[in-house]
Design a protein around this motif. Structure first.
Motif, PDB file in Angstrom:
ATOM      1  N   SER A  68       0.805  -1.224   0.000  1.00  0.00           N
ATOM      2  CA  SER A  68       0.000   0.000   0.000  1.00  0.00           C
ATOM      3  C   SER A  68       0.837   1.273   0.000  1.00  0.00           C
ATOM      4  O   SER A  68       0.293   2.361   0.148  1.00  0.00           O
ATOM      5  N   VAL A  69       2.145   1.151  -0.177  1.00  0.00           N
ATOM      6  CA  VAL A  69       2.989   2.344  -0.212  1.00  0.00           C
ATOM      7  C   VAL A  69       2.651   3.192  -1.427  1.00  0.00           C
ATOM      8  O   VAL A  69       2.554   4.423  -1.335  1.00  0.00           O
ATOM      9  N   GLU A  70       2.441   2.548  -2.578  1.00  0.00           N
ATOM     10  CA  GLU A  70       2.140   3.299  -3.801  1.00  0.00           C
ATOM     11  C   GLU A  70       0.832   4.075  -3.648  1.00  0.00           C
ATOM     12  O   GLU A  70       0.722   5.211  -4.104  1.00  0.00           O
ATOM     13  N   GLN A  71      -0.158   3.503  -2.966  1.00  0.00           N
ATOM     14  CA  GLN A  71      -1.417   4.210  -2.738  1.00  0.00           C
ATOM     15  C   GLN A  71      -1.221   5.368  -1.758  1.00  0.00           C
ATOM     16  O   GLN A  71      -1.776   6.442  -1.939  1.00  0.00           O
ATOM     17  N   ALA A  72      -0.412   5.170  -0.726  1.00  0.00           N
ATOM     18  CA  ALA A  72      -0.121   6.244   0.227  1.00  0.00           C
ATOM     19  C   ALA A  72       0.598   7.402  -0.458  1.00  0.00           C
ATOM     20  O   ALA A  72       0.303   8.572  -0.189  1.00  0.00           O
ATOM     21  N   VAL A  73       1.523   7.086  -1.362  1.00  0.00           N
ATOM     22  CA  VAL A  73       2.234   8.135  -2.105  1.00  0.00           C
ATOM     23  C   VAL A  73       1.254   8.900  -2.988  1.00  0.00           C
ATOM     24  O   VAL A  73       1.270  10.135  -3.031  1.00  0.00           O
TER      25      VAL A  73
END
Length: 121
Positions: A68-73
């Motif tokens: 979920s890092v890409e969504q947080a970014v």
């Protein structure tokens, strides 16, 4: 090894130059979790003209995908573009074998908050 170091040094110089240009919004991401520090795992360069933002480059380590890092970014980008009064975000998805996982990233993000003109990657 010298060529690689020279290229990396030039990339860093260009990135710092872009960071200080008001026509660009940049994001650098570092991540750590219970297993340790992953360090710098993503860099995003967004160009802004006439309140329209275009993702120029988005580099992300595969070590953190599906966490979920890409969504947080993306959420961070959207939140900050709104603060800059930017309501349109464009990006181009160029498919490769390694980046299929992020194919629908912009569609999954809160693009409605950016504006009606938001285009899909």
């Amino acid at each position: 090894m010298t060529v690689k170091n020279n290229i990396q040094a030039r990339i860093i110089i260009v990135f710092f130059w872009i960071m200080n240009d008001s026509n660009f919004f940049t994001v650098s991401v570092q991540v750590s979790d219970k297993f340790g520090n992953y360090g710098l795992i993503s860099v995003v360069i967004i160009e802004i003209h006439n309140n329209i933002a275009t993702i120029d480059s988005w580099l992300m380590s595969c070590r953190v995908l599906k966490r979920s890092v890409e969504q947080a970014v993306m959420n961070y980008i959207v939140d900050n573009l709104i603060k800059l009064n930017v309501h349109t975000l464009f990006g181009q998805y160029i498919p490769t074998d390694k980046n299929k996982i992020v194919r629908h990233l912009l569609n999954r993000s809160e693009e409605r908050r950016v504006g009606k003109e938001c285009a899909s990657m």
